[in-house]
Design an enzyme around this catalytic site. Structure first.
Site, short mmCIF file in Angstrom:
data_model
loop_
_atom_site.label_atom_id
_atom_site.label_comp_id
_atom_site.label_asym_id
_atom_site.label_seq_id
_atom_site.Cartn_x
_atom_site.Cartn_y
_atom_site.Cartn_z
N HIS A 7 2.15 49.91 55.99
CA HIS A 7 3.12 49.22 56.02
C HIS A 7 3.89 49.93 57.91
CE1 HIS A 7 5.89 45.74 54.92
NE2 HIS A 7 7.16 46.02 55.50
N GLU A 33 6.52 36.99 58.94
CA GLU A 33 5.95 38.60 57.57
C GLU A 33 6.16 37.84 56.95
OE1 GLU A 33 8.66 41.99 58.53
OE2 GLU A 33 7.45 42.16 60.43
N HIS A 43 6.59 39.39 52.23
CA HIS A 43 7.62 40.50 51.50
C HIS A 43 7.02 39.67 49.89
CE1 HIS A 43 11.78 42.05 51.04
NE2 HIS A 43 11.16 42.40 52.00
N HIS A 80 4.67 42.07 47.95
CA HIS A 80 5.18 42.90 46.41
C HIS A 80 7.32 43.08 46.17
CE1 HIS A 80 1.32 46.06 46.73
NE2 HIS A 80 1.20 44.30 46.98
N ARG A 120 16.09 38.19 61.90
CA ARG A 120 16.91 39.67 62.56
C ARG A 120 15.14 40.11 63.39
NH1 ARG A 120 18.03 40.95 57.28
NH2 ARG A 120 16.31 42.95 57.42
N ASN A 144 1.68 41.05 61.08
CA ASN A 144 2.02 41.38 60.15
C ASN A 144 0.77 42.07 59.23
OD1 ASN A 144 2.83 40.78 56.62
ND2 ASN A 144 3.20 42.51 57.68
N SER A 203 -0.59 43.32 55.39
CA SER A 203 -0.45 43.01 54.30
C SER A 203 -1.61 43.40 53.42
CB SER A 203 0.68 42.31 53.60
OG SER A 203 0.87 42.19 52.03
#
Length: 742
Positions: A50, A95, A97, A99, A118, A539, A541
């Site tokens: 990650h 990006e 999220h 899991h 952010r 990202n 994953s």
């Protein structure tokens, strides 16, 4: 170095932290000793997939990562930056999220939104648009509905509370996502180029500030959790899921932007994945010989008794690490106090190159910052790649060997597919007009269109990927995803300029899974080079595998397009009294990988439609020029479901009838083929001849299909239906699945 009260670190313990034996041996060589417990924790999260991208970075470096309008190379900062002229830039990133959302859908999705926000405002950019790409399993399954409900509420709650519109997205369903949904969040922001913030520390003696929420135990090992497969034990990992507070994040956003405008910071970075471990090491490693001395006793803590290991690995939300000069410290604290945001100095920048962590009067970690990070000493691997044994056989399948039902029955199958119908059940829960800058919101155009306040400019943006195509042919499937997302933004009138990506794949240690990843990255790279849309960042994953199987390989593309004049844009709804013209159709019947084939035979097979980049660029340019000049009053690309669904969607979106006919010699299944680079446009009748002459001169096929008007949809001799009837089915299908009245 004292290690009292900490367990003795051994190879088995390192393995439990997700480290390989070769990695543990290397850590011991780097340190010249066995790591402390805290050091082991730091290495385990920083060398996780990650954070380090250890199994993907060598492939990612083959992508076009600079050029065009990009102001920074991919990976240099927290997000990509695109120059839009007049001293302004757009920051954008996507990006995952996945899991966390699988085990706690509301908080997993909410904190996914918070984290990507952010990344944008730590660039000094004000977020003005959110997007998402969501994939779930069987929509009739109770657990799937639980995940859908929680995820959508989490996205809506966080974005709505922040006052940032969610303007676009996609939702798809497939059994492969049954226990491992994909939750990809994207944010777009705008920044004055004079106020761009960097994620780099510099200047020995400068102060390191902790800004934002207090640290707790939530999210510990969230980065390593994201670097492992889901299993039956995953629900026990709920503590790995962070808890978000959008009201605190709103204050943190305003404080950060004010600090940037006033020029008070040397650098700033979000404490996202791996928390304080990541922000301290990455900010230090961006410049040679820069390090940090950090005193964890000064870190604001939400609960007593946190160990140094827990403080360094916590992923509590709404936190930043910032660097400022001693001269600016008082003003930094004053700005944060104005916004009721905690700001505490917890260390100093050094010229040692080392990350030195102290807790309760002793050194608990001392590590060269550079060895921890991507681009520095973090491991880099190329894993074994093997084409699945059945792939060529699936690609060679003849779609015309299937017996298809009548056209009307084919249409009904497609119009009932939950992945294809309106997602109004989803986006009605998002505020997509707050801030007053949304020009075209969800369902109104092929991409969202957003005005850039204070200017005449705007941007169009879209997330897109046909994962079934990537699973059938990863190179060309990923290339098609880039091409279609570019076409989506061009259908609004915008010029595609750059992408961000979220690459969702299975376990990289499984050769077949790595094959899909490697080939998809290559295809995406070729498409980006051919279309002039470099990769700004994104990202990876991995480990998206449930108990039974890996998810479909899903390289989600987030495309950005620029409108120099935001008033010159169009939607996808049909316009009354216009002529319907199909651009780009060469007359080929391409059913390979089509939704119709999947629904009628259960197969995702056959050769994918061809993708001619020259022809695709031609149609992109024609759309931009035609919309700017007022020729095209609406535009909608032909994609999943083919021409029949494209026209029906234009009718129900515009709430106006359409009549369309194909040439008599055309195969009836041409209505459902999914050939690439095709768009239906609405043209004023007096401009049709001029348009046809123009398309002939550039060798782009164009076919007059029919006209708009009335209240019925008529296709050849097989469709004659009230618009209202199809609209009701289109908009209520997902409501029915979710068990709710509209």
């Amino acid at each position: 170095m004292s290690t009292k009260t900490e367990p003795t670190v051994t190879l088995p313990i390192a393995r439990e932290h997700g480290l390989l034996e070769i990695e543990y041996d290397r850590i011991c060589d780097i340190l010249g000793r066995t790591p402390t417990w805290t050091e082991l924790g730091i290495f385990s999260v920083m060398w996780s997939e990650h954070c380090s991208y250890k199994n993907s970075i060598l492939e990612l470096k083959k992508l076009p990562r600079s050029g065009g309008r990009l102001l920074v190379e991919a990976g240099e900062e927290n997000a990509g930056l695109v120059d839009i002229g007049d001293g302004l830039a757009i920051a954008f990133k996507i990006e995952s999220h996945n899991h966390p959302s699988a085990v706690e859908p509301h908080q997993g999705a909410a904190t996914g939104v918070g984290g990507i926000l952010r990344d944008i405002f730590t660039m000094g950019a004000r977020p003005i648009a959110n997007l998402n790409s969501l994939r779930f399993g069987d929509p009739t399954d109770e657990h799937t509905r639980y995940l859908v409900d929680g995820v959508v509420r989490g996205i809506g709650d966080y974005g709505n509370c922040m006052g940032i519109p969610t303007v676009a997205g996609e939702v798809a369903f497939d059994p492969s996502y049954q226990t491992n949904p994909l939750i990809n969040a994207m944010t777009v922001g705008v920044v004055d180029t004079k106020h761009i913030l960097s994620a780099a520390a510099s200047g020995p003696g400068n102060l390191v500030y902790y800004i934002g929420n207090k640290t707790g135990r939530d999210g510990i090992h969230g980065a390593t959790f994201a670097s492992d497969e889901l299993s039956e034990d995953s629900t026990a990992k709920r503590p790995n899921v962070q808890v978000g507070d959008p009201f605190t994040e709103k204050l943190l956003l305003e404080a950060t932007l004010e600090l940037g405008v006033k020029g008070l910071l040397v650098g700033i970075q979000d404490m996202g994945a791996a928390g304080l471990s990541c922000s301290t090491s990455e900010m230090s490693a961006r410049h040679p010989f820069i390090g940090m001395d950090i005193d964890l006793d000064k870190v604001p803590q939400r609960e007593p008794g946190l160990t140094s290991y827990e403080i360094m690995l916590s992923e509590s939300q709404e936190r930043m690490l910032a660097v400022c000069t001693p001269e600016n410290a008082a003003e930094v604290e004053a700005v944060c106090a104005k916004w009721s945001v905690t700001a505490v100095p917890i260390g100093v920048v050094t010229d040692t190159g080392n990350l030195i962590i102290k807790h309760q009067g002793r050194v608990v970690a001392q590590i060269p910052a550079d060895v921890l990070v991507l681009g520095g000493g973090a491991p880099r691997y190329t894993r074994e790649s093997r084409e699945p044994a059945d792939l060529k056989e699936r690609q060679a399948f003849d779609p015309l060997s299937v017996e298809y039902p009548s056209n009307s029955e084919c249409f009904d199958l497609l119009w009932q597919d939950v992945s294809l119908v309106s997602k109004r059940w989803v986006f009605r829960q998002y505020d997509h007009t707050v801030m007053g800058a949304t020009v075209r919101g969800p369902g109104e155009a092929d991409a969202a269109v957003v005005w850039i306040p204070g200017t005449g400019k705007g941007f169009a943006t879209k997330t897109d990927c046909n994962a079934h195509w990537v699973g059938l042919n990863p190179f060309w499937g990923a290339a098609h995803a880039v091409a279609e997302s570019a076409l989506n933004v061009a259908c609004t009138g915008a010029a595609p300029v750059a992408i961000t990506n979220c690459l969702n794949f299975g376990n990289p240690y499984k050769p077949e899974a790595y094959y899909f990843f490697r080939e998809a990255v290559a295809g995406m790279g070729q498409a980006c080079r051919e279309l002039g849309t470099p990769v700004s960042g994104g990202n990876v994953s991995f480990y998206n595998e449930s108990i039974d199987c890996a998810v479909l390989p899903t390289p989600t593309i987030g495309m950005l397009g620029i409108l120099d004049d935001v008033t010159k844009n169009v939607g996808c709804g049909a316009i009354p009294g216009t002529t319907l013209v199909l651009l780009g159709d060469r007359g080929d019947l391409e059913l390979g990988g089509s939704t119709l084939l999947k629904l009628t035979s259960g197969k995702t097979a056959g050769p994918l439609p061809t993708l001619d980049f020259n022809r695709h660029n031609t149609i992109l340019e024609l759309l931009q020029e035609g919309i700017a000049d007022g020729w095209f009053l609406a535009a909608h690309d032909c994609s999943e479901g083919g021409l029949a669904l494209c026209l029906a969607e234009m009718a129900v979106t515009g709430n106006i009838g359409v009549t369309a006919n194909l040439p008599a010699h055309t195969n009836r299944l041409h209505w459902f083929g999914e050939s690439a680079s095709r768009v239906v446009v609405c043209v004023e009748p007096e401009y049709v001849d001029e348009l046809l002459a123009a398309t002939q001169s550039i060798k782009l096929p164009a076919l007059v299909l029919g006209q708009t008007g009335g209240d019925r949809i008529r296709f050849d001799d097989w469709m004659d239906c009230p618009v209202s009837e199809l609209k009701t089915k289109y908009e209520t299908r997902l409501f029915d699945v979710m068990g709710e009245a509209e």
